[in-house]
Design a protein around this motif. Structure first.
Motif, PDB file in Angstrom:
ATOM      1  N   LEU A   1       8.399   1.639   4.471  1.00  0.00           N
ATOM      2  CA  LEU A   1       9.563   2.356   3.941  1.00  0.00           C
ATOM      3  C   LEU A   1       9.171   3.823   4.034  1.00  0.00           C
ATOM      4  CD1 LEU A   1       9.885   0.132   0.683  1.00  0.00           C
ATOM      5  CD2 LEU A   1      11.458   0.048   2.743  1.00  0.00           C
ATOM      6  N   MET A   2       9.866   4.587   4.998  1.00  0.00           N
ATOM      7  CA  MET A   2       9.357   6.027   5.477  1.00  0.00           C
ATOM      8  C   MET A   2      10.270   7.086   4.793  1.00  0.00           C
ATOM      9  SD  MET A   2       7.455   7.524   7.305  1.00  0.00           S
ATOM     10  CE  MET A   2       6.926   6.698   8.701  1.00  0.00           C
ATOM     11  N   ASP A   3       9.639   7.880   3.943  1.00  0.00           N
ATOM     12  CA  ASP A   3      10.388   8.933   3.353  1.00  0.00           C
ATOM     13  C   ASP A   3      10.630  10.042   4.627  1.00  0.00           C
ATOM     14  OD1 ASP A   3      11.341  11.140   1.667  1.00  0.00           O
ATOM     15  OD2 ASP A   3       9.511  11.684   1.097  1.00  0.00           O
ATOM     16  N   ILE A   4      11.512  10.342   4.728  1.00  0.00           N
ATOM     17  CA  ILE A   4      12.049  11.394   6.012  1.00  0.00           C
ATOM     18  C   ILE A   4      11.308  12.675   5.156  1.00  0.00           C
ATOM     19  CG2 ILE A   4      13.568  12.861   7.089  1.00  0.00           C
ATOM     20  CD1 ILE A   4      12.893   9.660   7.789  1.00  0.00           C
ATOM     21  N   GLN A   5      11.481  13.351   4.242  1.00  0.00           N
ATOM     22  CA  GLN A   5      11.186  14.597   3.928  1.00  0.00           C
ATOM     23  C   GLN A   5       9.599  14.737   3.283  1.00  0.00           C
ATOM     24  OE1 GLN A   5      14.600  15.485   1.515  1.00  0.00           O
ATOM     25  NE2 GLN A   5      14.775  17.200   2.571  1.00  0.00           N
ATOM     26  N   LEU A   6       8.328  14.731   4.139  1.00  0.00           N
ATOM     27  CA  LEU A   6       7.237  14.769   3.804  1.00  0.00           C
ATOM     28  C   LEU A   6       6.640  16.227   3.854  1.00  0.00           C
ATOM     29  CD1 LEU A   6       6.035  11.409   5.355  1.00  0.00           C
ATOM     30  CD2 LEU A   6       6.381  11.898   2.939  1.00  0.00           C
ATOM     31  N   PRO A   7       5.739  16.543   3.362  1.00  0.00           N
ATOM     32  CA  PRO A   7       4.886  17.896   3.469  1.00  0.00           C
ATOM     33  C   PRO A   7       4.393  17.918   4.850  1.00  0.00           C
ATOM     34  CG  PRO A   7       3.583  16.564   1.931  1.00  0.00           C
ATOM     35  CD  PRO A   7       4.914  15.928   2.269  1.00  0.00           C
ATOM     36  N   GLU A   8       4.453  18.990   5.444  1.00  0.00           N
ATOM     37  CA  GLU A   8       3.548  19.179   6.815  1.00  0.00           C
ATOM     38  C   GLU A   8       4.456  18.188   8.049  1.00  0.00           C
ATOM     39  OE1 GLU A   8      -0.697  18.628   6.126  1.00  0.00           O
ATOM     40  OE2 GLU A   8      -0.605  19.964   4.644  1.00  0.00           O
ATOM     41  N   ILE A   9       4.140  17.212   8.266  1.00  0.00           N
ATOM     42  CA  ILE A   9       4.331  16.203   9.271  1.00  0.00           C
ATOM     43  C   ILE A   9       5.679  15.329   8.697  1.00  0.00           C
ATOM     44  CG2 ILE A   9       4.131  14.440  11.023  1.00  0.00           C
ATOM     45  CD1 ILE A   9       1.156  15.328  11.137  1.00  0.00           C
ATOM     46  N   ASP A  10       6.805  15.687   8.946  1.00  0.00           N
ATOM     47  CA  ASP A  10       8.104  14.848   8.380  1.00  0.00           C
ATOM     48  C   ASP A  10       7.888  13.393   8.859  1.00  0.00           C
ATOM     49  OD1 ASP A  10       9.762  14.471  10.482  1.00  0.00           O
ATOM     50  OD2 ASP A  10      10.425  16.547  10.163  1.00  0.00           O
ATOM     51  N   GLY A  11       8.866  12.474   8.301  1.00  0.00           N
ATOM     52  CA  GLY A  11       8.979  11.339   8.424  1.00  0.00           C
ATOM     53  C   GLY A  11       9.502  10.817   9.668  1.00  0.00           C
ATOM     54  N   LEU A  12      10.275  11.804  10.119  1.00  0.00           N
ATOM     55  CA  LEU A  12      10.776  11.521  11.641  1.00  0.00           C
ATOM     56  C   LEU A  12       9.749  11.739  12.827  1.00  0.00           C
ATOM     57  CD1 LEU A  12      14.257  13.266  11.306  1.00  0.00           C
ATOM     58  CD2 LEU A  12      14.066  10.731  11.275  1.00  0.00           C
ATOM     59  N   VAL A  13       8.983  12.634  12.842  1.00  0.00           N
ATOM     60  CA  VAL A  13       7.939  13.073  13.453  1.00  0.00           C
ATOM     61  C   VAL A  13       6.970  11.580  13.466  1.00  0.00           C
ATOM     62  CG1 VAL A  13       6.028  14.376  14.266  1.00  0.00           C
ATOM     63  CG2 VAL A  13       8.342  15.387  13.683  1.00  0.00           C
ATOM     64  N   LEU A  14       6.614  11.312  12.398  1.00  0.00           N
ATOM     65  CA  LEU A  14       5.688  10.292  11.914  1.00  0.00           C
ATOM     66  C   LEU A  14       5.980   8.944  12.621  1.00  0.00           C
ATOM     67  CD1 LEU A  14       3.058   9.322  10.534  1.00  0.00           C
ATOM     68  CD2 LEU A  14       4.434   9.383   8.365  1.00  0.00           C
TER      69      LEU A  14
ATOM     70  N   HIS B   1       1.076  -1.272  -0.024  1.00  0.00           N
ATOM     71  CA  HIS B   1      -0.129   0.041  -0.119  1.00  0.00           C
ATOM     72  C   HIS B   1       0.825   1.301  -0.072  1.00  0.00           C
ATOM     73  CE1 HIS B   1      -4.025  -1.254   1.475  1.00  0.00           C
ATOM     74  NE2 HIS B   1      -3.489  -2.237   0.697  1.00  0.00           N
ATOM     75  N   THR B   2       0.328   2.417  -0.421  1.00  0.00           N
ATOM     76  CA  THR B   2       1.072   3.615  -0.452  1.00  0.00           C
ATOM     77  C   THR B   2       0.448   4.746   0.237  1.00  0.00           C
ATOM     78  OG1 THR B   2       0.027   4.269  -2.593  1.00  0.00           O
ATOM     79  CG2 THR B   2       2.407   2.939  -2.795  1.00  0.00           C
ATOM     80  N   ALA B   3       1.264   5.658   0.805  1.00  0.00           N
ATOM     81  CA  ALA B   3       0.734   7.020   1.228  1.00  0.00           C
ATOM     82  C   ALA B   3       1.602   8.089   0.893  1.00  0.00           C
ATOM     83  CB  ALA B   3       0.553   6.781   2.639  1.00  0.00           C
ATOM     84  N   THR B   4       1.136   9.231   0.679  1.00  0.00           N
ATOM     85  CA  THR B   4       1.769  10.500   0.189  1.00  0.00           C
ATOM     86  C   THR B   4       2.037  11.364   1.094  1.00  0.00           C
ATOM     87  OG1 THR B   4       0.123  11.663  -0.677  1.00  0.00           O
ATOM     88  CG2 THR B   4       1.162   9.852  -2.285  1.00  0.00           C
ATOM     89  N   ASN B   5       1.430  11.351   2.254  1.00  0.00           N
ATOM     90  CA  ASN B   5       1.765  12.199   3.527  1.00  0.00           C
ATOM     91  C   ASN B   5       1.392  11.398   4.989  1.00  0.00           C
ATOM     92  OD1 ASN B   5      -1.397  11.995   4.008  1.00  0.00           O
ATOM     93  ND2 ASN B   5      -1.453  13.568   2.285  1.00  0.00           N
ATOM     94  N   ALA B   6       1.440  12.208   5.933  1.00  0.00           N
ATOM     95  CA  ALA B   6       1.572  11.688   7.351  1.00  0.00           C
ATOM     96  C   ALA B   6      -0.109  11.256   7.748  1.00  0.00           C
ATOM     97  CB  ALA B   6       1.866  12.453   8.223  1.00  0.00           C
ATOM     98  N   LYS B   7      -0.902  11.793   7.011  1.00  0.00           N
ATOM     99  CA  LYS B   7      -2.341  11.601   7.492  1.00  0.00           C
ATOM    100  C   LYS B   7      -2.724  10.219   7.007  1.00  0.00           C
ATOM    101  CE  LYS B   7      -6.894  13.541   7.403  1.00  0.00           C
ATOM    102  NZ  LYS B   7      -7.506  12.925   6.237  1.00  0.00           N
ATOM    103  N   GLU B   8      -2.336  10.054   5.654  1.00  0.00           N
ATOM    104  CA  GLU B   8      -2.802   8.842   4.884  1.00  0.00           C
ATOM    105  C   GLU B   8      -1.869   7.730   5.295  1.00  0.00           C
ATOM    106  OE1 GLU B   8      -2.998  10.751   0.301  1.00  0.00           O
ATOM    107  OE2 GLU B   8      -1.699   9.241   0.698  1.00  0.00           O
ATOM    108  N   ALA B   9      -0.775   8.229   6.001  1.00  0.00           N
ATOM    109  CA  ALA B   9       0.138   7.071   6.506  1.00  0.00           C
ATOM    110  C   ALA B   9      -0.325   6.386   7.511  1.00  0.00           C
ATOM    111  CB  ALA B   9       1.655   7.319   6.572  1.00  0.00           C
ATOM    112  N   LEU B  10      -0.762   7.327   8.494  1.00  0.00           N
ATOM    113  CA  LEU B  10      -1.586   6.843   9.697  1.00  0.00           C
ATOM    114  C   LEU B  10      -2.758   6.077   9.610  1.00  0.00           C
ATOM    115  CD1 LEU B  10      -0.813  10.176  12.071  1.00  0.00           C
ATOM    116  CD2 LEU B  10       0.044   7.904  12.330  1.00  0.00           C
ATOM    117  N   GLU B  11      -3.624   6.373   8.571  1.00  0.00           N
ATOM    118  CA  GLU B  11      -4.632   5.794   8.245  1.00  0.00           C
ATOM    119  C   GLU B  11      -4.364   4.217   7.730  1.00  0.00           C
ATOM    120  OE1 GLU B  11      -7.321   9.513   7.020  1.00  0.00           O
ATOM    121  OE2 GLU B  11      -6.544   8.403   5.212  1.00  0.00           O
ATOM    122  N   GLU B  12      -3.499   4.241   6.987  1.00  0.00           N
ATOM    123  CA  GLU B  12      -2.971   2.840   6.442  1.00  0.00           C
ATOM    124  C   GLU B  12      -2.210   2.080   7.569  1.00  0.00           C
ATOM    125  OE1 GLU B  12      -3.398   1.449   3.704  1.00  0.00           O
ATOM    126  OE2 GLU B  12      -4.195   2.684   2.583  1.00  0.00           O
TER     127      GLU B  12
END
Ligand code: MN
Length: 130
Positions: free
Chosen positions: A52-65, A31-42
């Protein structure tokens, strides 16, 4: 063994495409997600074994996530691999400090990436240890 579930979190379409392509011949449910909100839902609905966590994401970054996910006891066993393009000294340390289990610099090597992911899954996934 159950089909392993992988969540790819990545906001850049070409990097996303490359990661999917690298894993296309492995038998994963992806499955894929393009931001933190989608990722948390998934994380909730799909319950990935590995992210597989991209670190540079819009708004909430991958480290915070990553911190957010690992703070929840339900999700502590999810293997999180940071995929980062910072290319700077210290980014690995930052990823590990945030709770990531591994680190891969961008661009990923399409030849070695599948084995790397397989190794993380077989070493750490509680499902595959049974
Ligand atoms: Mn990004």
């Amino acid at each position: 063994m159950t089909t392993q579930r992988i969540l790819i979190v990545e906001d850049n379409p070409s990097h996303m495409k490359l990661e999917k392509l690298a894993l296309a011949e492995s038998n994963y449910d992806i499955h894929t997600a393009t931001n933190a909100k989608e990722a948390l839902e998934e994380v909730q609905s799909f319950q990935p074994h590995l992210i597989l966590m991209d670190i540079q994401l819009p708004e909430i970054d991958g480290l915070v996530l990553t911190r957010k996910i690992k703070a929840d006891p339900k999700y502590q066993d999810i293997i999180i691999i940071a995929i980062t393009a910072y290319g700077m000294k210290g980014d690995k340390e930052m990823a590990m400090e945030a709770g990531c289990d591994g680190y891969v610099p961008k661009p990923i090597d399409i030849e070695t990436f599948p084995q790397l992911v397989a190794d993380y899954i077989s070493n750490k996934n509680p499902v595959s240890k049974k």
